[in-house]
Design a protein around this motif. Structure first.
Motif, PDB file in Angstrom:
ATOM      1  N   LEU A 296       0.848  -1.177   0.000  1.00 55.39           N
ATOM      2  CA  LEU A 296       0.000   0.000   0.000  1.00 55.39           C
ATOM      3  C   LEU A 296       0.890   1.235   0.000  1.00 55.39           C
ATOM      4  CD1 LEU A 296      -2.754  -0.996   2.606  1.00 55.39           C
ATOM      5  CD2 LEU A 296      -2.818  -1.245   0.105  1.00 55.39           C
ATOM      6  N   GLU A 297       0.651   2.138  -0.923  1.00 56.01           N
ATOM      7  CA  GLU A 297       1.539   3.287  -1.120  1.00 56.01           C
ATOM      8  C   GLU A 297       1.793   4.052   0.174  1.00 56.01           C
ATOM      9  OE1 GLU A 297       1.686   6.390  -4.692  1.00 56.01           O
ATOM     10  OE2 GLU A 297       0.002   6.773  -3.340  1.00 56.01           O
ATOM     11  N   GLU A 298       0.767   4.220   0.978  1.00 53.27           N
ATOM     12  CA  GLU A 298       0.895   5.035   2.185  1.00 53.27           C
ATOM     13  C   GLU A 298       1.720   4.360   3.275  1.00 53.27           C
ATOM     14  OE1 GLU A 298      -3.404   3.412   2.042  1.00 53.27           O
ATOM     15  OE2 GLU A 298      -1.792   3.917   0.657  1.00 53.27           O
ATOM     16  N   HIS A 299       2.051   3.083   3.115  1.00 51.03           N
ATOM     17  CA  HIS A 299       2.864   2.364   4.097  1.00 51.03           C
ATOM     18  C   HIS A 299       4.303   2.136   3.622  1.00 51.03           C
ATOM     19  CE1 HIS A 299      -0.374   1.297   6.971  1.00 51.03           C
ATOM     20  NE2 HIS A 299      -1.152   1.289   5.892  1.00 51.03           N
ATOM     21  N   THR A 300       4.668   2.675   2.463  1.00 49.97           N
ATOM     22  CA  THR A 300       5.981   2.383   1.875  1.00 49.97           C
ATOM     23  C   THR A 300       7.117   2.712   2.821  1.00 49.97           C
ATOM     24  OG1 THR A 300       5.059   2.866  -0.313  1.00 49.97           O
ATOM     25  CG2 THR A 300       7.458   2.759  -0.131  1.00 49.97           C
TER      26      THR A 300
ATOM     27  N   VAL B 201       1.198   0.617  -4.397  1.00 47.50           N
ATOM     28  CA  VAL B 201      -0.163   0.512  -4.918  1.00 47.50           C
ATOM     29  C   VAL B 201      -1.012   1.659  -4.386  1.00 47.50           C
ATOM     30  CG1 VAL B 201      -2.205  -0.952  -5.122  1.00 47.50           C
ATOM     31  CG2 VAL B 201       0.081  -1.985  -5.044  1.00 47.50           C
ATOM     32  N   SER B 202      -1.572   2.434  -5.308  1.00 41.87           N
ATOM     33  CA  SER B 202      -2.375   3.604  -4.968  1.00 41.87           C
ATOM     34  C   SER B 202      -3.861   3.268  -5.017  1.00 41.87           C
ATOM     35  CB  SER B 202      -2.067   4.741  -5.945  1.00 41.87           C
ATOM     36  OG  SER B 202      -3.059   5.741  -5.911  1.00 41.87           O
ATOM     37  N   GLN B 203      -4.592   3.728  -4.032  1.00 41.41           N
ATOM     38  CA  GLN B 203      -6.040   3.518  -4.019  1.00 41.41           C
ATOM     39  C   GLN B 203      -6.700   4.248  -5.184  1.00 41.41           C
ATOM     40  OE1 GLN B 203      -8.048   4.906  -0.481  1.00 41.41           O
ATOM     41  NE2 GLN B 203      -9.819   3.579  -0.837  1.00 41.41           N
TER      42      GLN B 203
END
Length: 614
Positions: A502-506, A548-550
């Motif tokens: 998940l992009e926000e957890h990179t 991965v972007s939502q």
């Protein structure tokens, strides 16, 4: 794809959730068909009024890996997706120009290659096919050539590469660089792009090529197939760069960034590189000379042992390539003063190098479009015509790779009927579920250690499966790599599997959080996270990640988020949905792969298919 440095305002696509685009600000309807033909990774793309409608490789349709020839099936798909016929196309852009550097080609051949008759004959035949591409394409499509009024543009190979990166990037200005084996007598080209055009500042001509060096040593390492260079990246971390000083002998760099090979170590300039460019998979003749054997020792044969020496040569080759590319990039940064870099060409697929660009070159931003190799030149040729030839302004940013065909639940049901599986079988259950339940059940299957085929939405453009044509597994299980290889992939044991995060957890899991939406960057995994996702951590503690972007793939993001809610881990193992073949394209391809392998679950759209026995 988000760029957070503040140097640039990111443009946007006028797209909806399934990745299709509409240009609502223009009333014109100009269609440009871009093709990569009579060259490896044949492909097609259609641009309408400056917006990419679709793009796909021919191999996905004819099931022949890296196939060359005419991309007739890919063109037919693109025409259907754009709802037009071939006689409604305004421009055809071909990513080859037989006339480019023609004098240099003739002079070089006459002076350097006394035994050139058959080679010249083959090249002339290939050039004639490229020149008459409209007729050849119409024959393949069953259309009357006289009805097609499109103007044909032959775009030089590396200009198509550069256009494929810069004109679809989020940057209004950038340094531009193309690196590959060679195309139209050039191996390397660089310059600067501003708004709707770029200027070439310099180039390196045949036979001097970083790509050829990498290919030649790849062949020495016992990987002879077209496209095998990617295996070296996986093998290199198992060795040490003990032979870097030796490999440095293969090329000399000048102050302006140009370079020359020591041609005594190669034979491509004397015997020619014999390649097959027909409908099948390309093959390439040996490129290295006996002097290379003197330098590196006895070559590894195909199927031979991976000795310490072999691994050390691989490590040395990768270290040399990074050193060479960064030399070019640092000088390019100094000359142009630009903060962003747009990169293309086959060498741009070297994700180990790409992950270090921001640390090693001074650039603050980098853009590499997902089909950076020759497949992407169809896209580049089309945008070169739209922006540089026709002088139209830019209005499109390639934020993702989902440009291929999609299939709805009815199409999946029809495929199930064709395979006699509509009601399931004795060993396989088939259910149609609501979307939320499909994602929850799929995530639960992954968490339980099952191997899952995930077939959703539009197919990806480029060599990476990015969640729409993927096989997924649990990254927490160290044994998963061996399970996948024994049951499905049958790859060399040293090749790693990739994490989708998940992009926000990179930033929680990797030492860099710069977006990598198309799996073209390798970053170090944070030390405290490595034991939690061992199946996707390579021997050097890195991962070739996909962020991965939502916004750009809500369904795949939703699946990974469902897995996170079950396990606490926002990462899944992602590998391409195939078994020694091109990535699956259709529901029939996916079912065939599922049935011939030992996959546990197949989620196609909202159809959930699961093995119940064994």
């Amino acid at each position: 794809m988000q760029y957070r440095t503040g140097h640039y305002s990111v443009g946007s696509t006028a797209g909806n959730s399934d990745g299709r685009y509409e240009n609502i600000s223009r009333k014109i309807r100009m269609h440009i068909l871009g093709i990569n033909a009579f060259h490896a990774d044949a492909s097609a793309a259609i641009v309408r009024d400056g917006v990419l409608i679709c793009a796909a490789e021919e191999e996905r349709f004819n099931r022949v890996k890296h196939c060359a020839g005419v991309p007739a099936r890919a063109v037919a798909y693109c025409l259907k997706e754009a709802s037009i016929r071939i006689n409604q196309v305004d421009h055809i852009a071909v990513s080859r120009d037989p006339k480019a550097h023609l004098f240099d080609k003739i002079l070089y051949t006459l002076m350097k290659r006394p035994n050139f008759t058959s080679l010249v004959k083959d090249r002339l035949a290939n050039a004639l096919e490229v020149k008459d591409v409209k007729r050849t394409l119409c024959e393949a499509l069953g259309a009357d050539p006289g009805s097609v009024k499109a103007r044909v543009h032959n775009i030089e190979h590396h200009r198509a590469h550069i256009a494929s990166a810069f004109f679809v990037s989020p940057f209004p200005e950038a340094a531009v660089l193309s690196l590959d084996g060679f195309g139209d007598f050039v191996s390397t080209m660089w310059g600067v792009g501003e708004e709707n055009r770029f200027e070439v500042q310099n180039q390196v001509e045949y036979p001097h090529s970083l790509g050829i060096v990498y290919t030649a040593v790849t062949q020495w390492l016992g990987f002879p197939k077209y496209g095998d260079e990617g295996k070296v990246m996986g093998l290199a971390p198992y060795g040490k760069p003990k032979y870097l000083q030796r490999i440095r002998k293969l090329a000399r760099f000048a102050e302006d960034g140009r370079f020359d090979l020591d041609l005594d170590y190669f034979i491509h300039h004397t015997t020619g590189v014999s390649m097959t460019w027909e409908e099948g998979t390309p093959s390439m003749s040996n490129c290295y000379s006996p002097k290379m054997v003197e330098l590196l020792g006895k070559p590894r044969i195909l199927g031979g042992e991976y000795t310490e020496h072999v691994c050390d040569v691989a490590a040395s080759l990768q270290a040399w390539l990074e050193e060479s590319i960064f030399t070019i990039m640092v000088r390019l940064k100094g000359r142009t003063g630009r903060k962003a870099l747009c990169l293309a060409g086959g060498v741009a697929l070297n994700s180990c190098t790409n992950g270090k660009i921001l640390d090693r070159t001074g650039f603050a931003d980098v853009f590499i479009q997902p089909a950076a190799g020759d497949n992407g030149t169809s896209l580049g040729a089309a945008f070169y015509v739209w922006n540089q030839v026709l002088e139209n302004p830019r209005g499109y940013v390639m934020e993702h790779a989902y440009t291929g065909p999609a299939y709805d639940d009815n199409a999946v049901r029809e495929a199930l009927v064709r395979h006699g599986m509509a009601e399931g079988t004795q060993d396989i259950t088939v259910e149609r579920l609501p979307e939320d339940e499909t994602l929850r059940r799929t995530a639960l299957a992954v968490a339980e250690g099952k191997v899952v085929g995930f077939f959703q939405g539009r197919m990806e453009f480029g060599p990476r499966a990015l969640g729409n044509r993927s096989i997924l597994a649990d990254p927490r299980r160290a044994e998963m790599k061996d399970i996948l290889n024994s049951r499905i992939k049958h790859r060399e044991a040293f090749r790693p599997f990739a994490p989708s995060i998940l992009e926000e957890h990179t930033g929680e899991y990797f030492e860099r959080d710069y977006p990598s939406p198309t799996m073209l960057m390798v970053y170090k995994v944070r030390a405290e996270k490595r034991s939690g996702i061992p199946a996707v951590v390579h021997v050097d503690d890195t991962g070739r990640l996909q962020t991965v972007s939502q916004r750009t793939n809500p369904r795949y993001w939703g699946l990974i988020d469902a897995f996170r809610k079950i396990t606490g881990v926002p990462v899944v193992l992602n590998t391409s949905f195939n078994e020694n073949e091109p990535i699956v394209c259709t529901p029939d391809d996916a079912l065939a792969c599922f049935l011939k392998t030992r996959m546990d679950v197949l989620a196609m759209g909202n159809w959930y298919i699961e093995r119940t026995a064994g």
